[in-house]
Design a protein around this motif. Structure first.
Motif, PDB file in Angstrom:
ATOM      1  N   ILE A  80       0.570  -1.292   0.087  1.00 44.66           N
ATOM      2  CA  ILE A  80      -0.197  -0.069  -0.101  1.00 44.66           C
ATOM      3  C   ILE A  80       0.906   0.962   0.168  1.00 44.66           C
ATOM      4  O   ILE A  80       0.525   2.459  -0.540  1.00 44.66           O
ATOM      5  CB  ILE A  80      -0.689  -0.525   1.529  1.00 44.66           C
ATOM      6  CG1 ILE A  80      -1.920  -0.990   1.544  1.00 44.66           C
ATOM      7  CG2 ILE A  80      -1.285   0.904   1.270  1.00 44.66           C
ATOM      8  CD1 ILE A  80      -2.685  -1.197   2.841  1.00 44.66           C
ATOM      9  N   ASN A 129       2.158   1.834  -3.578  1.00 45.86           N
ATOM     10  CA  ASN A 129       1.375   2.723  -4.488  1.00 45.86           C
ATOM     11  C   ASN A 129       1.667   3.843  -4.260  1.00 45.86           C
ATOM     12  O   ASN A 129       0.422   4.290  -4.600  1.00 45.86           O
ATOM     13  CB  ASN A 129       0.370   1.419  -3.877  1.00 45.86           C
ATOM     14  CG  ASN A 129       0.418   0.140  -4.849  1.00 45.86           C
ATOM     15  OD1 ASN A 129       1.317  -0.168  -5.721  1.00 45.86           O
ATOM     16  ND2 ASN A 129      -0.527  -1.017  -4.621  1.00 45.86           N
ATOM     17  N   ASP A 163      -0.609   2.297   8.442  1.00 48.94           N
ATOM     18  CA  ASP A 163      -2.431   2.455   8.024  1.00 48.94           C
ATOM     19  C   ASP A 163      -3.585   1.838   9.151  1.00 48.94           C
ATOM     20  O   ASP A 163      -2.832   1.275  10.019  1.00 48.94           O
ATOM     21  CB  ASP A 163      -2.300   2.099   7.072  1.00 48.94           C
ATOM     22  CG  ASP A 163      -1.880   2.856   5.050  1.00 48.94           C
ATOM     23  OD1 ASP A 163      -2.940   4.117   5.279  1.00 48.94           O
ATOM     24  OD2 ASP A 163      -1.205   2.517   5.137  1.00 48.94           O
ATOM     25  N   THR A 185      -7.770  -0.499   5.619  1.00 48.13           N
ATOM     26  CA  THR A 185      -6.887   0.198   4.124  1.00 48.13           C
ATOM     27  C   THR A 185      -6.224  -1.347   4.752  1.00 48.13           C
ATOM     28  O   THR A 185      -6.753  -1.641   3.105  1.00 48.13           O
ATOM     29  CB  THR A 185      -5.856   0.843   4.755  1.00 48.13           C
ATOM     30  OG1 THR A 185      -6.775   2.189   5.344  1.00 48.13           O
ATOM     31  CG2 THR A 185      -5.271   1.586   3.290  1.00 48.13           C
ATOM     32  N   GLU A 202      -7.156  -4.603   0.242  1.00 48.17           N
ATOM     33  CA  GLU A 202      -6.034  -5.250  -0.111  1.00 48.17           C
ATOM     34  C   GLU A 202      -5.929  -6.647   0.005  1.00 48.17           C
ATOM     35  O   GLU A 202      -5.943  -7.320  -0.999  1.00 48.17           O
ATOM     36  CB  GLU A 202      -5.032  -4.451   0.371  1.00 48.17           C
ATOM     37  CG  GLU A 202      -3.772  -4.843  -0.381  1.00 48.17           C
ATOM     38  CD  GLU A 202      -3.769  -4.701  -2.270  1.00 48.17           C
ATOM     39  OE1 GLU A 202      -3.943  -5.950  -3.105  1.00 48.17           O
ATOM     40  OE2 GLU A 202      -4.318  -3.685  -2.373  1.00 48.17           O
TER      41      GLU A 202
END
Length: 260
Positions: free
Chosen positions: A86, A89, A159, A163, A167
């Protein structure tokens, strides 16, 4: 004859970089043993013994066979892999590879048995990661509790679980991170290779091995280690532990599960 070519001040010890993960950062101040390191998860003698005793039994559930200590380490690998995926990204810079070291025995036959068990367990968890049945919800709740208790409680900038859960629940055709994980056995009897250059977009791997893995290879993006060894030689353990180095971008995610 005066000074030689190698005067006593020829070698100068440089100051250690604050970003370097060395013995002091991992294990803390030896003069103050009451201060716990956030990176080390110690295993008791009894817990280590259960690792050595685990055996493949077709009549038992795989989560009953693999001890909780090893399951926790594998969950740490999944959770930190999700977080790093994450973060990358979002554009955060860090090593693109994500590696877990599993070192339980120097014997190839035991490494092979361990590999079979972990493959079975990881496949079960992959199936449950996207399952909307109660078993899937139970598995994700385990991960949530692990994330909040072991990681988020120590670094509130990470996070939130919601979140990571999004994913985690992506299917393979949605390029879900967990479906890209490989489990490799690296020893003299295996043809498998830990070749990071073959994966330009990043290799996510649980590497199981003994002397070849722990001494002869560089583990790129090493984040989680499960390391036990029946030896009393401190220098041998330190040499074989591959966790020293730089962990830029994921410093708070590093964990070493190891025996006392």
């Amino acid at each position: 004859y005066g000074k030689s070519l190698y005067p006593r001040d020829f070698i100068i010890a440089l100051n250690q970089s604050p970003a370097y993960f060395g013995a002091h950062r991992f294990f803390g101040d030896y003069s103050d043993p009451d201060v716990d390191s956030p990176y080390i998860i110690p295993l008791s003698a009894d817990e280590v013994e259960t690792i050595y005793e685990m055996e493949n039994d077709l009549e038992q559930d795989i989560e009953t066979i693999v001890p909780k200590t090893l399951q926790n380490a594998m969950m740490d690998f999944i959770l930190t892999g999700l977080q790093r995926h994450i973060s990358r990204n979002r554009g955060e810079k860090m090593n693109k590879h994500h590696t877990m070291l599993v070192h339980i025995s120097r014997l190839n036959v035991q490494q092979n048995e361990c590999r079979k068990l972990l493959e079975t367990l990881f496949q079960l968890w992959k199936d449950r990661s996207t399952s909307q049945f109660p078993v899937g919800e139970t598995f994700r709740n385990r991960l949530k509790q692990r994330w909040e208790n072991e990681f988020l409680s120590k670094d509130t900038t990470l996070d939130r679980w919601e979140t990571l859960s999004v994913e985690l629940q992506k299917e393979e055709d949605e390029e879900g991170w967990i479906h890209d994980v490989k489990i490799l056995m690296i020893n003299s009897k295996s043809d498998e290779k830990l070749d990071y250059e073959e994966h330009p977009d990043g290799l996510n791997v649980i590497a199981i091995g003994g002397n070849k893995l722990s001494r002869g290879l560089t583990l790129e993006g090493l984040c989680i280690s499960f390391f036990i060894r029946r030896t009393k030689l401190y220098d041998s353990l330190m040499q074989m532990g591959r966790w020293f180095g730089y962990r830029n971008g994921y410093e708070s995610l590093v964990r070493v599960h190891s025996s006392h």
